[in-house]
Design a protein around this motif. Structure first.
Motif, PDB file in Angstrom:
ATOM      1  N   UNK A  22       1.166  -1.681   0.054  1.00 17.21           N
ATOM      2  CA  UNK A  22      -0.042  -0.006   0.116  1.00 17.21           C
ATOM      3  C   UNK A  22       1.091   1.220   0.263  1.00 17.21           C
ATOM      4  N   UNK A  23       1.950   1.658   0.955  1.00 19.45           N
ATOM      5  CA  UNK A  23       2.539   2.606   0.826  1.00 19.45           C
ATOM      6  C   UNK A  23       3.563   2.631  -0.189  1.00 19.45           C
ATOM      7  N   UNK A  24       4.223   1.674  -0.843  1.00 17.80           N
ATOM      8  CA  UNK A  24       4.799   1.694  -2.518  1.00 17.80           C
ATOM      9  C   UNK A  24       3.821   2.201  -3.803  1.00 17.80           C
ATOM     10  N   UNK A  25       2.819   1.385  -3.781  1.00 19.10           N
ATOM     11  CA  UNK A  25       2.500   2.186  -4.602  1.00 19.10           C
ATOM     12  C   UNK A  25       1.331   3.454  -4.492  1.00 19.10           C
ATOM     13  N   UNK A  26       1.083   4.604  -2.676  1.00 17.52           N
ATOM     14  CA  UNK A  26       0.318   5.168  -3.219  1.00 17.52           C
ATOM     15  C   UNK A  26       1.443   6.232  -3.413  1.00 17.52           C
ATOM     16  N   UNK A  27       2.948   5.819  -2.821  1.00 17.59           N
ATOM     17  CA  UNK A  27       3.836   6.928  -3.888  1.00 17.59           C
ATOM     18  C   UNK A  27       4.886   6.654  -4.559  1.00 17.59           C
ATOM     19  N   UNK A  28       4.187   5.842  -4.904  1.00 26.10           N
ATOM     20  CA  UNK A  28       4.582   5.673  -7.265  1.00 26.10           C
ATOM     21  C   UNK A  28       4.680   6.826  -7.866  1.00 26.10           C
ATOM     22  N   UNK A  29       5.985   6.389  -8.674  1.00 27.02           N
ATOM     23  CA  UNK A  29       5.793   8.040  -9.836  1.00 27.02           C
ATOM     24  C   UNK A  29       5.298   7.171 -11.100  1.00 27.02           C
ATOM     25  N   UNK A  30       5.725   5.913 -11.025  1.00 27.44           N
ATOM     26  CA  UNK A  30       5.585   4.789 -12.384  1.00 27.44           C
ATOM     27  C   UNK A  30       4.547   3.188 -11.847  1.00 27.44           C
ATOM     28  N   UNK A  31       3.872   3.068 -12.488  1.00 26.11           N
ATOM     29  CA  UNK A  31       3.400   2.183 -12.174  1.00 26.11           C
ATOM     30  C   UNK A  31       2.527   1.453 -13.663  1.00 26.11           C
ATOM     31  N   UNK A  32       3.146   0.103 -13.432  1.00 26.28           N
ATOM     32  CA  UNK A  32       2.845  -0.755 -14.999  1.00 26.28           C
ATOM     33  C   UNK A  32       1.676  -2.155 -14.052  1.00 26.28           C
ATOM     34  N   UNK A  33       0.992  -2.476 -15.121  1.00 29.48           N
ATOM     35  CA  UNK A  33      -0.023  -3.630 -14.322  1.00 29.48           C
ATOM     36  C   UNK A  33      -0.137  -4.379 -16.091  1.00 29.48           C
ATOM     37  N   UNK A  34      -1.381  -5.573 -15.968  1.00 34.56           N
ATOM     38  CA  UNK A  34      -1.236  -6.893 -16.558  1.00 34.56           C
ATOM     39  C   UNK A  34      -2.785  -5.845 -17.716  1.00 34.56           C
ATOM     40  N   UNK A  35      -3.019  -6.167 -18.528  1.00 33.77           N
ATOM     41  CA  UNK A  35      -4.890  -6.335 -18.116  1.00 33.77           C
ATOM     42  C   UNK A  35      -5.075  -6.766 -20.287  1.00 33.77           C
ATOM     43  N   UNK A  36      -5.899  -6.975 -19.853  1.00 36.71           N
ATOM     44  CA  UNK A  36      -6.741  -7.420 -21.556  1.00 36.71           C
ATOM     45  C   UNK A  36      -6.884  -5.834 -22.440  1.00 36.71           C
ATOM     46  N   UNK A  37      -6.530  -6.610 -23.157  1.00 36.08           N
ATOM     47  CA  UNK A  37      -7.170  -4.788 -25.106  1.00 36.08           C
ATOM     48  C   UNK A  37      -8.473  -4.505 -23.825  1.00 36.08           C
ATOM     49  N   UNK A  38      -8.478  -3.365 -24.055  1.00 43.94           N
ATOM     50  CA  UNK A  38     -10.046  -2.795 -24.197  1.00 43.94           C
ATOM     51  C   UNK A  38     -10.465  -2.452 -22.622  1.00 43.94           C
ATOM     52  N   UNK A  39      -9.755  -3.107 -22.083  1.00 47.11           N
ATOM     53  CA  UNK A  39      -9.840  -3.490 -20.759  1.00 47.11           C
ATOM     54  C   UNK A  39      -9.263  -2.761 -19.529  1.00 47.11           C
ATOM     55  N   UNK A  40     -10.201  -2.132 -18.281  1.00 46.17           N
ATOM     56  CA  UNK A  40      -9.385  -1.117 -17.365  1.00 46.17           C
ATOM     57  C   UNK A  40      -8.140  -2.329 -16.680  1.00 46.17           C
ATOM     58  N   UNK A  41      -8.515  -3.325 -16.204  1.00 51.64           N
ATOM     59  CA  UNK A  41      -8.146  -4.885 -15.599  1.00 51.64           C
ATOM     60  C   UNK A  41      -8.165  -4.349 -14.673  1.00 51.64           C
ATOM     61  N   UNK A  42      -8.044  -5.723 -13.526  1.00 53.14           N
ATOM     62  CA  UNK A  42      -8.447  -6.121 -12.515  1.00 53.14           C
ATOM     63  C   UNK A  42      -7.510  -5.493 -11.696  1.00 53.14           C
ATOM     64  N   UNK A  43      -6.015  -6.017 -11.972  1.00 55.63           N
ATOM     65  CA  UNK A  43      -4.994  -4.927 -10.672  1.00 55.63           C
ATOM     66  C   UNK A  43      -4.626  -3.464 -10.383  1.00 55.63           C
ATOM     67  N   UNK A  52      -1.000   8.263  -7.472  1.00 56.05           N
ATOM     68  CA  UNK A  52      -0.677   9.860  -7.328  1.00 56.05           C
ATOM     69  C   UNK A  52      -1.425  10.257  -8.205  1.00 56.05           C
ATOM     70  N   UNK A  53      -1.904  11.527  -8.320  1.00 48.12           N
ATOM     71  CA  UNK A  53      -2.439  12.644  -9.448  1.00 48.12           C
ATOM     72  C   UNK A  53      -1.225  12.577 -10.749  1.00 48.12           C
ATOM     73  N   UNK A  54       0.112  12.529 -10.520  1.00 43.68           N
ATOM     74  CA  UNK A  54       0.896  12.663 -11.209  1.00 43.68           C
ATOM     75  C   UNK A  54       1.909  11.422 -11.395  1.00 43.68           C
ATOM     76  N   UNK A  55       1.341   9.851 -10.775  1.00 41.97           N
ATOM     77  CA  UNK A  55       2.206   8.702 -11.772  1.00 41.97           C
ATOM     78  C   UNK A  55       2.127   8.795 -13.057  1.00 41.97           C
ATOM     79  N   UNK A  56       2.667   7.711 -13.790  1.00 39.85           N
ATOM     80  CA  UNK A  56       3.057   7.430 -15.163  1.00 39.85           C
ATOM     81  C   UNK A  56       2.120   6.414 -15.009  1.00 39.85           C
TER      82      UNK A  56
END
Length: 245
Positions: A22-43, A52-56
């Motif tokens: 939780x701490x690492x996710x909330x402070x992250x500047x770069x966030x990657x996640x898997x998803x199916x094309x066209x979907x928001x992704x469960x993760x 963060x509002x400025x997270x890439x």
């Protein structure tokens, strides 16, 4: 110089994410996640409102999911190229900053991140934060102790041939059967053949707001939800009321 940090998200309920993730996710500047094309992704849905509002963000869209058979050469080639590409891209980002990779459940328990982990060795520093497995969240959602005494617990893939499922089921007490989806009729048949169908539960989207729990014997044979697992409770020695055996 940054590093790639894979954070286990647990079974789906955001409250079950570890304090560290939780701490690492909330402070992250770069966030990657898997998803199916066209979907928001469960993760990505699990961490909604946490970034963060400025997270890439880096949505890693699978080139295939269920369109091809999972052991076909075309399927394996497409996924290999996908993981090769994203390992290279994430390693490049990590040259200058930390990158958080979101992973449902626990990253090293059948998680997609394992395919990146092997490709990133020697290319970037990698850290993995454990998460509660999806099966743990699901059997607690059912509300009945899952293993007793000296029960043997087996984790099976529904993609196995039915004969193999029957073989493993005959040797196990408690069972978790993953990757159900279109394989659910085969799983039902194997459980019926081994006399365990009445012990089985289907849990769809366990711990999430849309959670559904039902005895597998009561589920329509044509109902094959993708995001679901089958649980078969063990039948070993139970403790006596008021104490242990």
């Amino acid at each position: 110089m940054g590093k790639i940090i894979c954070t286990g998200l647990g079974p789906g309920d955001p409250d079950l994410i570890s304090v560290k993730s939780d701490r690492l996710i909330r402070g992250a500047h770069h966030v990657a996640y898997f998803r199916k094309a066209g979907r928001a992704g469960q993760a990505r849905a699990i961490v909604q409102g946490m970034l963060r509002a400025d997270a890439v963000e880096y949505p890693m869209e699978y080139p295939v999911t269920t369109e091809m058979h999972f052991d076909s050469p075309e399927y394996n080639d497409a996924l290999a190229r996908f993981y090769d590409d994203w390992a290279e891209r994430l390693a490049a980002v990590a040259q200058g900053a930390d990158v958080i990779v979101l992973c449902e459940g626990d990253p090293f328990f059948y998680g997609s991140f394992m395919h990146l982990h092997t490709r990133l060795q020697g290319r970037a520093e990698v850290e993995v934060i454990p998460g509660i497995t999806g099966m743990t969240g699901c059997w607690n959602a059912v509300g009945t102790p899952f293993t007793w005494g000296d029960d043997v617990l087996s984790v099976l893939m529904a993609t196995l041939p039915e004969a193999d499922l029957v073989h493993h089921m005959q040797r196990s007490d408690a069972m978790v059967i993953m990757k159900t989806g279109r394989n659910l009729p085969k799983v039902r048949s194997a459980l019926q053949a081994t006399g365990r169908l009445n012990d089985a539960w289907l849990v769809e989207r366990g711990t999430m707001p849309t959670q559904r729990i039902a005895r597998l014997s009561d589920v329509d044979a044509a109902d094959c939800p993708y995001f679901a697992i089958v649980l078969v409770h063990g039948q070993g020695r139970r403790p006596e009321i008021g104490g242990l055996e």
